[in-house]
Motif scaffolding. Sequence first.
Motif, PDB file in Angstrom:
ATOM      1  N   LEU A  45       0.827  -1.205   0.000  1.00 50.08           N
ATOM      2  CA  LEU A  45       0.000   0.000   0.000  1.00 50.08           C
ATOM      3  C   LEU A  45       0.863   1.257   0.000  1.00 50.08           C
ATOM      4  O   LEU A  45       0.573   2.225  -0.710  1.00 50.08           O
ATOM      5  N   ALA A  46       1.940   1.235   0.796  1.00 60.61           N
ATOM      6  CA  ALA A  46       2.845   2.388   0.817  1.00 60.61           C
ATOM      7  C   ALA A  46       3.522   2.587  -0.536  1.00 60.61           C
ATOM      8  O   ALA A  46       3.714   3.725  -0.987  1.00 60.61           O
ATOM      9  N   ALA A  47       3.873   1.494  -1.202  1.00 58.88           N
ATOM     10  CA  ALA A  47       4.479   1.610  -2.533  1.00 58.88           C
ATOM     11  C   ALA A  47       3.495   2.215  -3.526  1.00 58.88           C
ATOM     12  O   ALA A  47       3.867   3.035  -4.371  1.00 58.88           O
ATOM     13  N   GLY A  48       2.229   1.813  -3.434  1.00 58.42           N
ATOM     14  CA  GLY A  48       1.217   2.376  -4.319  1.00 58.42           C
ATOM     15  C   GLY A  48       1.014   3.863  -4.073  1.00 58.42           C
ATOM     16  O   GLY A  48       0.854   4.642  -5.030  1.00 58.42           O
ATOM     17  N   GLU A  49       1.020   4.273  -2.808  1.00 60.56           N
ATOM     18  CA  GLU A  49       0.880   5.699  -2.506  1.00 60.56           C
ATOM     19  C   GLU A  49       2.059   6.501  -3.050  1.00 60.56           C
ATOM     20  O   GLU A  49       1.889   7.621  -3.545  1.00 60.56           O
ATOM     21  N   ALA A  50       3.260   5.928  -2.961  1.00 61.77           N
ATOM     22  CA  ALA A  50       4.437   6.627  -3.492  1.00 61.77           C
ATOM     23  C   ALA A  50       4.341   6.795  -5.002  1.00 61.77           C
ATOM     24  O   ALA A  50       4.704   7.848  -5.549  1.00 61.77           O
ATOM     25  N   LEU A  51       3.850   5.777  -5.691  1.00 62.39           N
ATOM     26  CA  LEU A  51       3.711   5.884  -7.142  1.00 62.39           C
ATOM     27  C   LEU A  51       2.594   6.857  -7.527  1.00 62.39           C
ATOM     28  O   LEU A  51       2.663   7.494  -8.585  1.00 62.39           O
ATOM     29  N   ASP A  52       1.568   6.956  -6.706  1.00 64.69           N
ATOM     30  CA  ASP A  52       0.541   7.977  -6.952  1.00 64.69           C
ATOM     31  C   ASP A  52       1.142   9.378  -6.827  1.00 64.69           C
ATOM     32  O   ASP A  52       0.855  10.270  -7.636  1.00 64.69           O
ATOM     33  N   ARG A  53       1.973   9.575  -5.816  1.00 65.55           N
ATOM     34  CA  ARG A  53       2.659  10.865  -5.668  1.00 65.55           C
ATOM     35  C   ARG A  53       3.566  11.129  -6.857  1.00 65.55           C
ATOM     36  O   ARG A  53       3.674  12.271  -7.332  1.00 65.55           O
ATOM     37  N   HIS A  54       4.227  10.087  -7.337  1.00 58.73           N
ATOM     38  CA  HIS A  54       5.108  10.237  -8.495  1.00 58.73           C
ATOM     39  C   HIS A  54       4.327  10.701  -9.714  1.00 58.73           C
ATOM     40  O   HIS A  54       4.736  11.624 -10.432  1.00 58.73           O
ATOM     41  N   ARG A  55       3.181  10.057  -9.966  1.00 61.84           N
ATOM     42  CA  ARG A  55       2.354  10.442 -11.110  1.00 61.84           C
ATOM     43  C   ARG A  55       1.866  11.884 -10.982  1.00 61.84           C
ATOM     44  O   ARG A  55       1.928  12.666 -11.942  1.00 61.84           O
TER      45      ARG A  55
ATOM     46  N   ARG B  44      12.086   2.452  -0.947  1.00 65.23           N
ATOM     47  CA  ARG B  44      12.100   2.019   0.455  1.00 65.23           C
ATOM     48  C   ARG B  44      10.927   1.096   0.756  1.00 65.23           C
ATOM     49  O   ARG B  44      11.084   0.068   1.421  1.00 65.23           O
ATOM     50  N   SER B  45       9.740   1.450   0.272  1.00 69.31           N
ATOM     51  CA  SER B  45       8.558   0.621   0.533  1.00 69.31           C
ATOM     52  C   SER B  45       8.671  -0.731  -0.154  1.00 69.31           C
ATOM     53  O   SER B  45       8.307  -1.766   0.431  1.00 69.31           O
ATOM     54  N   TRP B  46       9.153  -0.731  -1.385  1.00 72.81           N
ATOM     55  CA  TRP B  46       9.276  -1.986  -2.105  1.00 72.81           C
ATOM     56  C   TRP B  46      10.323  -2.888  -1.460  1.00 72.81           C
ATOM     57  O   TRP B  46      10.172  -4.113  -1.417  1.00 72.81           O
ATOM     58  N   GLN B  47      11.386  -2.303  -0.947  1.00 77.60           N
ATOM     59  CA  GLN B  47      12.405  -3.086  -0.268  1.00 77.60           C
ATOM     60  C   GLN B  47      11.827  -3.753   0.974  1.00 77.60           C
ATOM     61  O   GLN B  47      12.076  -4.934   1.244  1.00 77.60           O
ATOM     62  N   LYS B  48      11.025  -3.029   1.733  1.00 83.43           N
ATOM     63  CA  LYS B  48      10.383  -3.623   2.915  1.00 83.43           C
ATOM     64  C   LYS B  48       9.413  -4.733   2.505  1.00 83.43           C
ATOM     65  O   LYS B  48       9.302  -5.765   3.153  1.00 83.43           O
TER      66      LYS B  48
END
Length: 395
Positions: free
Chosen positions: A329-339, A385-389
């Motif tokens: 979920l954190a990785a998805g939020e980061a990619l939303d911020r990226h977009r 960082r999120s994907w690594q976790k």
Amino acid sequence: MAQRHLDPTAGPVPADSLAGYLRDQATEFLRALRLHRETGAGAAASESSVEAARALRRAARRISASLHTFQPVLDPDWSEAMRPELAWVSGTLALEHACTSRLDQLLLALHRLSGAAPFPAQGTSTPGAASGTPGETAAPAGPPGTGSAPGRAGNGAGPAAARPSAAVTVAAPDRKITAVLADRAAPAPDRGNLTVGAAKAGALLDRQLTLARTRAHSTALQALGSSRFHAVADKVAVLASEVPLSPAAGGADLRTLADTARERLADAVAALPLLTAGSPYNAEALIHGLSPDPAPHPQDAPWHQVRLLLRLHRYALEVLRAGPAPGLLAAGEALDRHRDASEAAAAAAQAARTPRIAPATAYALGVLHADQRHEVEAARYAFQRSWQKETIGTL
């Protein structure tokens, strides 16, 4: 990179689970459509109407994603005809919301960068500031040798772009004393220059993105009243009661198809420059964002693709009734911020290409573009960082 597969000791997930999920999402689609029609969607759409449109998008996305991931257990002709129509519905309804959120993000960034309100009262602007944007001719006097390059500044040149100095009217006879007092009261040169153009840049962005939002709203209204949308709604109504499964669905295990979606995501992530993104303040996203090409930089495309694949993976887990891990979920939020940041930077660059804008306005847009490209970099770092976790937790 470690890949998380579904528990091999668990029993197979039959196609009936997919059928139930699709029926639920079809019901949500129809419920949102009824609410949207009841609340109205005119020029002054209510909060309920906006929420109904958002629910329509959510249901359409989930149905379309499920048709893509679990296509082997569905009727091929039906799913191939249905998927692009649902993508059209979701994409059309998303345009207005995208313009609204992009404008809010850019105006907040301008306020943060300049330390001034985006829209100061008329008459309080610094003398010599430009007035308006096409047709804007007056500009603050810059130091000798500094030219104005709106396109270059809008492409993220930031502090390296032309920096016109803020115009100051000196009325006192003793110019030396006045200059000393001004130096004590005025902000730093960069912040002062940015404040001069921030209000005009904000007004320009507001006009452009409000116009785009109005057009997107009209397009959405036309789409919802078209025969094409009515045909989609009729098919979704049928889906709410009957899911066309293929003959191969009898002995199929949905876990295998969901695991394939996960592997596609892992392969796409492996192709990203995560080593670079794992270092904060590497400025990679900013450097590659300085291209004079008005089209979106191709460097962002792989990250957008990973975002879509991550969404497909999340929706596949919903079909299996398996909630995503917090890291996912954190990785998805980061990619939303990226977009969001990459599109906001593109909007700032597009505004800087407006003809006849003042140097101070172009400078503010250039700083804004650079700020949003730094947000892109920060989002990539957060995703790494999120994907690594997420992957470490599956070892």
